[in-house]
Each structure stands twice: as C-alpha cells, then as structure tokens.
Write a protein that holds these residues in place. Structure first.
Motif, PDB file in Angstrom:
ATOM      1  N   SER A 123      37.149  11.080 -65.498  1.00 35.17           N
ATOM      2  CA  SER A 123      36.661  12.406 -65.916  1.00 35.17           C
ATOM      3  C   SER A 123      35.367  12.805 -65.205  1.00 35.17           C
ATOM      4  O   SER A 123      34.850  13.893 -65.444  1.00 35.17           O
ATOM      5  CB  SER A 123      36.437  12.421 -67.430  1.00 35.17           C
ATOM      6  OG  SER A 123      35.549  11.373 -67.813  1.00 35.17           O
ATOM      7  N   THR A 124      34.851  11.923 -64.354  1.00 34.42           N
ATOM      8  CA  THR A 124      33.637  12.229 -63.597  1.00 34.42           C
ATOM      9  C   THR A 124      33.994  12.481 -62.133  1.00 34.42           C
ATOM     10  O   THR A 124      35.053  12.086 -61.650  1.00 34.42           O
ATOM     11  CB  THR A 124      32.625  11.078 -63.676  1.00 34.42           C
ATOM     12  OG1 THR A 124      33.225   9.888 -63.132  1.00 34.42           O
ATOM     13  CG2 THR A 124      32.209  10.809 -65.107  1.00 34.42           C
ATOM     14  N   SER A 125      33.083  13.136 -61.416  1.00 35.75           N
ATOM     15  CA  SER A 125      33.273  13.363 -59.981  1.00 35.75           C
ATOM     16  C   SER A 125      31.919  13.250 -59.296  1.00 35.75           C
ATOM     17  O   SER A 125      30.863  13.320 -59.944  1.00 35.75           O
ATOM     18  CB  SER A 125      33.892  14.739 -59.720  1.00 35.75           C
ATOM     19  OG  SER A 125      33.036  15.772 -60.185  1.00 35.75           O
ATOM     20  N   TRP A 126      31.946  13.091 -57.975  1.00 37.68           N
ATOM     21  CA  TRP A 126      30.689  12.941 -57.240  1.00 37.68           C
ATOM     22  C   TRP A 126      30.871  13.389 -55.798  1.00 37.68           C
ATOM     23  O   TRP A 126      31.990  13.494 -55.291  1.00 37.68           O
ATOM     24  CB  TRP A 126      30.188  11.492 -57.290  1.00 37.68           C
ATOM     25  CG  TRP A 126      31.240  10.473 -56.943  1.00 37.68           C
ATOM     26  CD1 TRP A 126      31.579  10.016 -55.706  1.00 37.68           C
ATOM     27  CD2 TRP A 126      32.099   9.800 -57.870  1.00 37.68           C
ATOM     28  NE1 TRP A 126      32.587   9.096 -55.789  1.00 37.68           N
ATOM     29  CE2 TRP A 126      32.931   8.942 -57.105  1.00 37.68           C
ATOM     30  CE3 TRP A 126      32.250   9.832 -59.253  1.00 37.68           C
ATOM     31  CZ2 TRP A 126      33.892   8.126 -57.694  1.00 37.68           C
ATOM     32  CZ3 TRP A 126      33.215   9.030 -59.832  1.00 37.68           C
ATOM     33  CH2 TRP A 126      34.021   8.184 -59.058  1.00 37.68           C
ATOM     34  N   THR A 127      29.749  13.668 -55.155  1.00 43.14           N
ATOM     35  CA  THR A 127      29.767  14.094 -53.761  1.00 43.14           C
ATOM     36  C   THR A 127      29.932  12.891 -52.838  1.00 43.14           C
ATOM     37  O   THR A 127      29.680  11.751 -53.244  1.00 43.14           O
ATOM     38  CB  THR A 127      28.478  14.842 -53.402  1.00 43.14           C
ATOM     39  OG1 THR A 127      27.348  13.997 -53.671  1.00 43.14           O
ATOM     40  CG2 THR A 127      28.340  16.127 -54.218  1.00 43.14           C
ATOM     41  N   HIS A 128      30.328  13.148 -51.606  1.00 40.73           N
ATOM     42  CA  HIS A 128      30.499  12.110 -50.585  1.00 40.73           C
ATOM     43  C   HIS A 128      29.626  12.483 -49.382  1.00 40.73           C
ATOM     44  O   HIS A 128      30.131  13.026 -48.394  1.00 40.73           O
ATOM     45  CB  HIS A 128      31.971  11.976 -50.191  1.00 40.73           C
ATOM     46  CG  HIS A 128      32.836  11.455 -51.284  1.00 40.73           C
ATOM     47  ND1 HIS A 128      33.386  10.183 -51.265  1.00 40.73           N
ATOM     48  CD2 HIS A 128      33.227  12.004 -52.464  1.00 40.73           C
ATOM     49  CE1 HIS A 128      34.081   9.994 -52.377  1.00 40.73           C
ATOM     50  NE2 HIS A 128      34.002  11.089 -53.119  1.00 40.73           N
ATOM     51  N   ASN A 143      33.697   4.463 -57.778  1.00 40.35           N
ATOM     52  CA  ASN A 143      35.158   4.445 -57.923  1.00 40.35           C
ATOM     53  C   ASN A 143      35.617   3.367 -58.902  1.00 40.35           C
ATOM     54  O   ASN A 143      36.568   3.560 -59.659  1.00 40.35           O
ATOM     55  CB  ASN A 143      35.818   4.210 -56.555  1.00 40.35           C
ATOM     56  CG  ASN A 143      36.046   5.509 -55.803  1.00 40.35           C
ATOM     57  OD1 ASN A 143      36.533   6.480 -56.357  1.00 40.35           O
ATOM     58  ND2 ASN A 143      35.682   5.517 -54.535  1.00 40.35           N
ATOM     59  N   THR A 176      28.843  14.620 -61.315  1.00 38.31           N
ATOM     60  CA  THR A 176      29.123  15.582 -62.378  1.00 38.31           C
ATOM     61  C   THR A 176      29.892  14.871 -63.483  1.00 38.31           C
ATOM     62  O   THR A 176      30.960  14.291 -63.249  1.00 38.31           O
ATOM     63  CB  THR A 176      29.945  16.768 -61.854  1.00 38.31           C
ATOM     64  OG1 THR A 176      29.214  17.410 -60.801  1.00 38.31           O
ATOM     65  CG2 THR A 176      30.199  17.780 -62.966  1.00 38.31           C
ATOM     66  N   GLU A 181      30.943  22.412 -52.352  1.00 42.78           N
ATOM     67  CA  GLU A 181      30.998  21.278 -51.424  1.00 42.78           C
ATOM     68  C   GLU A 181      30.690  21.683 -49.990  1.00 42.78           C
ATOM     69  O   GLU A 181      30.469  20.807 -49.133  1.00 42.78           O
ATOM     70  CB  GLU A 181      32.374  20.609 -51.492  1.00 42.78           C
ATOM     71  CG  GLU A 181      33.539  21.449 -51.006  1.00 42.78           C
ATOM     72  CD  GLU A 181      34.047  22.449 -52.044  1.00 42.78           C
ATOM     73  OE1 GLU A 181      34.978  23.211 -51.722  1.00 42.78           O
ATOM     74  OE2 GLU A 181      33.505  22.464 -53.177  1.00 42.78           O
TER      75      GLU A 181
END
Length: 396
Positions: A318-323, A312, A333, A150
């Motif tokens: 279970s997923t994630s993401w950049t800001h 959101n 991801t 990050e």
C-alpha cells in the motif's frame, strides 16, 4: 532573577521556528540509533588529506591575501573558474555573473532579502526544499504551491500561479530535495519559456546535479535561458562534492542582480571566508574534484540500491516511493490514513528516524509522506533501518 526580553524581540524572531530535521539530528547522536533523516554527505568521502594539502599550498603561496578581508563578491579566481565551468558556446559568462556565498543556504537568504517584501508571493514546488521555506519565512513570503509528479514540476499547472504576480519561482530540477525526482527536458524547456514570457525570475537550485548515478545529464535551466536576457538565477555549492564544512557556494545571474546581492551580503558577513574559497579554487582548478567525484557517486549509488531493495522487502504494497537516478533522497508515500509525524514516534521506539513530509509542503498537505536519506548511513545500517521502519509501519 532572569531578565525577560520577550516583548523586545522582533516579530520576525518570534515567528521563527526551528528545523525539525536539525532537532532530529540531536536525537540520533546515539550510536545504536539509525538516522535516515538528515541530508548529510558520507563523512568517509571527505578528502581530508587533500584539503589539508590544498590549505598548505594556498597559505604558502598566498598567505597574507587569503587571511585578509576580501571582496564581497568573492575570490576572483574562483568566480572566474565557476563562470568558465558553466559557460557554453551560447552562454559566455564571466566573473561579473558570479557571487560566492557561505554555502548555497546563504544564497537563499540573500535572494529573500533582495526580492521579498512582507506578503509577497513566491512560487515553490510542492513539496519543496524545507530550508528554503525557513529562509524566506523570515521575510514573510506567501507561498504558491506548484504541483509535482514523477516528471518534476508541471508547467501546465502554473497559469493560475503566474496570474498572481509572484516575485520569482524556485525549483530544484536535478534529484530534487525532498523527492529525488528529476525534471524532464521537455518541462525544463516549457518552464524557461514561461519564465521569459512573464519576465519572472527562475531560481534554479542545483546542489545535487553532480551526483548522477545513471542516464545522461540534462541541460540546466540556465543553459536553456536566453543568453541575451538571462532570466535564470542558478545556485550551487561544493557541500555535496567536497565537504559542507567549507561553506562555499555561489549565485550565478545577471550582473545587475549580482551587484544587488553583494550589497545585501555586505551587511551579513562582508564576504565568504577567503581561505575556504582559495582551498576550493585550488581543488577544482587542479582537477581533484572531477577525479574525486566518481568515488562519491559509486558510494551513493550502492546505498540507493540497498535502500530501494529494502523498501521492496519490508514495506507493504500500500506504499510507494520514488526511484531517484541521483542525489541523496527517496520519497515515500504512505496510505492516506497514515500520519507520518505519528509514525515517527513509533519509528523512534524502533531506533530509526526519518523526516515526515508535511513540512516540505507549503500548502499544509503531505501528512502521509516521508523523506529518507541514503547518503549518510552505511549500506548495512540502511538495510537494518528500513527493516526497523517497516516493522514500525506494520505495528502502526
């Protein structure tokens, strides 16, 4: 009877593969289809009237000159203006440090010609800009993948890669394509110091730096480099702030490098279009670009916010993401067991497209990642597209 020339094509031509992104663009021409795939600017941001007026002005004032062949290095007033805009109290650059290219994509190709022999090693971020890999694949580069997090590329992980004697290191410090991540100031300083210690050229690609939504701008690698021993080559373009159809970008570097790149460019296109260069010079010199930029930034900030809110709402925990704090992209991801390329087929059935993340990774990893673009679609279409993509992900 059709001629078959397959055996006559060069090895390089046979090895070339098409861009997955450009193939997707053909599919998404259907009006009901929502594309979050390409890295296209918002067409409603193109200053059509102002570009037309600038063309009229430069044709009226410099008609014959801007329609004639020109110097390979580019339109000198534009080169001088670019040098002036990146100069600081410690870095006084001149036109001799600048070469104008047909978009910054051509800059990548020209640097490949100048630096890369078959099998040469090149350090790139993982993931990295896909079209850079596409440009250098033709020169048979061997990629060394530099880990990212990050905070951007991590210089602490570079020692084993530097030990393999690469030709250069390539990175996108501001709002990186594809992740949207920005390299921290501390890491920029560390990277410049490492490059200088190893005498390794650092290629800093900065097409998105002006698209900042929040936080203060960080100094470029170029600004942090030793002004007496410039170890950074900076690339940029007007494609994201005016219009990509003008095809004007530039390389900034030591004069000796600029001379070598000019020789490579002569055999490619002689020079970048003189009229386009003169139009761009006029729009920058008159202050129009600085006046126009806030409206683009506001538009893209709104679209980023809509995308993050929709992720959101519709994506599983279970997923994630950049800001991202600027630029044009969000990086997602997925759970480790999800293959984004397979998910794309399900998404297309829902009428939405994205770019799977695998091809951005030179080491073959990243199969459970995806790149989403927020600059091109309207806020309403972004919200609908993410909802569709969330449905596809749940069903998948």
């Amino acid at each position: 009877m059709t001629n078959s020339w397959e055996r006559r094509y060069s090895r390089r031509a046979k090895a070339n593969t098409g861009s997955a992104i450009r193939a997707l663009l053909k599919l998404t021409e259907q009006p009901e289809f929502i594309s979050l795939a390409g890295g296209l600017p918002a067409p409603e941001s193109f200053p059509i009237a102002e570009i037309a007026a600038a063309a009229d002005t430069v044709l009226h004032e410099h008609g014959a000159a801007v329609l004639q062949y020109s110097a390979t290095e580019g339109y000198r007033p534009l080169r001088e203006l670019v040098a002036q805009r990146v100069s600081t109290t410690t870095h006084q650059l001149t036109a001799e440090n600048v070469l104008i290219t047909s978009g910054s994509q051509q800059a990548l190709d020209l640097l490949g010609k100048v630096f890369i022999d078959s099998g040469d090693k090149v350090i790139v971020e993982s993931p990295t800009y896909l079209a850079a890999l596409q440009a250098w694949n033709a020169y048979e580069a061997h990629y060394l993948a530099a880990p990212m997090d990050e905070a951007g590329l991590d210089p602490a992980q570079l020692a084993p890669l530097f030990a393999q004697d690469p030709k250069f290191l390539y990175c996108v410090p501001n709002f990186q394509n594809p992740t949207g991540v920005t390299m921290t100031l501390e890491r920029r300083q560390q990277l410049v110091a490492l490059g200088a210690a190893h005498q390794l050229p650092l290629i800093e690609d900065d097409p998105y730096g002006s698209l900042r939504f929040e936080e203060d701008a960080l100094p470029s690698l170029l600004a942090l480099a030793d002004p007496d021993d410039l170890g950074v080559i900076q690339l940029s373009t007007i494609s994201k702030t005016l219009a990509p159809g003008l095809r004007v970008g530039w390389i900034i570097g030591p004069p000796e490098l600029i001379s070598r790149v000019a020789l490579a460019k002569q055999g490619t296109d002689l020079h970048t279009g003189s009229l386009d260069q003169a139009i761009v010079h006029h729009l920058i010199a008159t202050g129009f670009v600085e006046h126009h930029l806030p409206s683009i930034v506001a538009r893209y900030r709104e679209r980023r916010d809509v995308m993050l809110a929709a992720l959101n709402e519709h994506f599983p925990a279970s997923t994630s993401w950049t800001h991202p704090t600027g630029g044009m992209f969000v990086w997602v991801t997925l759970p480790a067991e999800v293959d984004a390329t397979e998910l794309l087929s399900a998404a297309i059935e829902q009428g939405v497209a994205f770019v799977p993340g695998g091809p951005f990774h030179p080491d073959g990893s990243g199969r459970n990642t995806m790149r989403l673009n927020f600059s091109n679609a309207s806020p309403e279409r972004i919200a609908t597209g993410i909802a569709r993509l969330g449905n596809a992900l749940r069903e998948f």
